[in-house]
Design a protein around this motif. Structure first.
Motif, PDB file in Angstrom:
ATOM      1  N   VAL A   1     -13.083  20.770 -14.382  1.00  0.00           N
ATOM      2  CA  VAL A   1     -11.752  20.156 -14.430  1.00  0.00           C
ATOM      3  C   VAL A   1     -11.587  19.233 -13.230  1.00  0.00           C
ATOM      4  O   VAL A   1     -11.773  19.641 -12.084  1.00  0.00           O
ATOM      5  CB  VAL A   1     -10.639  21.221 -14.416  1.00  0.00           C
ATOM      6  CG1 VAL A   1      -9.277  20.566 -14.606  1.00  0.00           C
ATOM      7  CG2 VAL A   1     -10.889  22.281 -15.476  1.00  0.00           C
ATOM      8  N   GLY A   2     -11.237  17.981 -13.506  1.00  0.00           N
ATOM      9  CA  GLY A   2     -11.022  17.015 -12.440  1.00  0.00           C
ATOM     10  C   GLY A   2      -9.705  16.288 -12.617  1.00  0.00           C
ATOM     11  O   GLY A   2      -9.293  15.992 -13.743  1.00  0.00           O
ATOM     12  N   ALA A   3      -9.021  16.009 -11.506  1.00  0.00           N
ATOM     13  CA  ALA A   3      -7.762  15.276 -11.550  1.00  0.00           C
ATOM     14  C   ALA A   3      -7.697  14.346 -10.349  1.00  0.00           C
ATOM     15  O   ALA A   3      -8.073  14.724  -9.242  1.00  0.00           O
ATOM     16  CB  ALA A   3      -6.574  16.235 -11.537  1.00  0.00           C
ATOM     17  N   GLY A   4      -7.237  13.117 -10.580  1.00  0.00           N
ATOM     18  CA  GLY A   4      -7.152  12.159  -9.486  1.00  0.00           C
ATOM     19  C   GLY A   4      -8.523  11.871  -8.901  1.00  0.00           C
ATOM     20  O   GLY A   4      -9.527  11.798  -9.607  1.00  0.00           O
ATOM     21  N   ILE A   5      -8.584  11.744  -7.581  1.00  0.00           N
ATOM     22  CA  ILE A   5      -9.844  11.471  -6.904  1.00  0.00           C
ATOM     23  C   ILE A   5     -10.803  12.651  -7.017  1.00  0.00           C
ATOM     24  O   ILE A   5     -12.021  12.504  -6.837  1.00  0.00           O
ATOM     25  CB  ILE A   5      -9.591  11.123  -5.416  1.00  0.00           C
ATOM     26  CG1 ILE A   5     -10.834  10.507  -4.780  1.00  0.00           C
ATOM     27  CG2 ILE A   5      -9.118  12.358  -4.659  1.00  0.00           C
ATOM     28  CD1 ILE A   5     -11.277   9.211  -5.400  1.00  0.00           C
ATOM     29  N   GLY A   6     -10.271  13.824  -7.350  1.00  0.00           N
ATOM     30  CA  GLY A   6     -11.115  14.998  -7.528  1.00  0.00           C
ATOM     31  C   GLY A   6     -12.041  14.893  -8.726  1.00  0.00           C
ATOM     32  O   GLY A   6     -12.934  15.720  -8.904  1.00  0.00           O
ATOM     33  N   MET A   7     -11.848  13.852  -9.542  1.00  0.00           N
ATOM     34  CA  MET A   7     -12.731  13.652 -10.689  1.00  0.00           C
ATOM     35  C   MET A   7     -14.132  13.224 -10.253  1.00  0.00           C
ATOM     36  O   MET A   7     -15.114  13.435 -10.979  1.00  0.00           O
ATOM     37  CB  MET A   7     -12.114  12.590 -11.609  1.00  0.00           C
ATOM     38  CG  MET A   7     -12.920  12.251 -12.835  1.00  0.00           C
ATOM     39  SD  MET A   7     -14.172  11.002 -12.506  1.00  0.00           S
ATOM     40  CE  MET A   7     -13.190   9.671 -11.885  1.00  0.00           C
ATOM     41  N   THR A   8     -14.268  12.634  -9.057  1.00  0.00           N
ATOM     42  CA  THR A   8     -15.545  12.070  -8.615  1.00  0.00           C
ATOM     43  C   THR A   8     -16.676  13.098  -8.582  1.00  0.00           C
ATOM     44  O   THR A   8     -17.738  12.867  -9.175  1.00  0.00           O
ATOM     45  CB  THR A   8     -15.390  11.392  -7.244  1.00  0.00           C
ATOM     46  OG1 THR A   8     -14.329  10.425  -7.317  1.00  0.00           O
ATOM     47  CG2 THR A   8     -16.674  10.691  -6.838  1.00  0.00           C
TER      48      THR A   8
END
Length: 252
Positions: free
Chosen positions: A42-49
């Motif tokens: 699960v990724g959201a915002g810059i955490g998707m990288t």
């Protein structure tokens, strides 16, 4: 020679200077995804990288060499107004899906086809704050990866097609279970599903638990703390004697 001596440079007696200590390095939560056969990324915002790195590793490399995990459930939460900043990721998804499709289709023996059948991929894109009125889709900034017209395995969809669906998500995230049960839907491009709205984690975890083959499911998250808190509650709520959801998270 590498020996640590506090105050060696300025003198031990200097009391008006702060002492700085380094605590780390710390492992990213996604490092542990190799320990599971079934993973939720699960990724959201810059955490998707960092999540994108896991997606690339599995679809492009690991499965080609028969390496775990075997089942990938990928979730990306993005605000509609930020989609253009992630056009590169839409290109990446389209390219990885094509590579995955080509690798599966290239299996030349019955055993090779059986080996590929144990792998499973779902990619879910949740678009939040999408406008109610349909918006005009402009051309993407960068060009897609070139695919030869005589390539035996042509892409099942293009980055432009994915971008158009993400800019105008047509199916509510509240209908996730219903839409997926009905098979092919307008918001489904190969293994990718595009939803309008925030993830309904109760639906998602209910679905995951109902179709679980492996008793241990790793849930990995990078992004805002509020989503991490929701996932922590879901992992505790849906863990039972038959299935255990283990959360590894990093908040930004």
């Amino acid at each position: 020679r590498g020996d640590l001596q506090l105050g060696r440079r300025f003198g031990v007696g200097i009391s008006d200077l702060p002492i700085l200590r380094v605590d780390g390095p710390h492992a990213a939560p996604a490092e542990h995804y190799l320990n599971y056969k079934t993973v939720m990324i699960v990724g959201a915002g810059i955490g998707m990288t960092p999540c994108a790195s896991v997606l690339t590793a599995m679809l492009k490399y690991r499965w080609r060499f028969g390496q775990p995990p075997e089942k990938l459930h990928f979730y990306w939460v993005v605000q509609h107004g930020e989609v253009d900043a992630f056009q590169w990721f839409l290109h990446l998804i389209a390219e990885l899906e094509h590579e995955y499709f080509r690798q599966r289709g290239s299996a030349s023996t019955e055993q090779a086809r059986l080996d590929w059948n144990k792998y499973y991929c779902e990619i879910h894109i949740f678009v939040t704050r999408a406008p109610k009125e349909k918006c005009t889709v402009k051309p993407m900034v960068s060009a897609p990866k070139f695919v030869r017209s005589d390539d035996k395995f042509q892409p099942q969809f293009t980055a432009d097609g994915l971008y158009a669906e993400v800019m105008n998500p047509s199916v509510s995230s509240k209908k996730l279970t219903e839409a997926m049960a009905n098979g092919k839907s307008s918001n489904n491009l190969q293994d990718a599903w595009i939803w309008n709205g925030r993830p309904d984690w109760d639906q998602i975890f209910t679905q995951m638990k109902g179709q679980a083959i492996d008793p241990d499911i790793g849930c990995f998250f990078c992004g805002a703390a509020v989503i991490g808190s929701d996932l922590e509650s879901m992992c505790q709520k849906y863990t039972s004697s038959g299935v255990t959801f283990s959360l590894h998270k990093e908040n930004f």
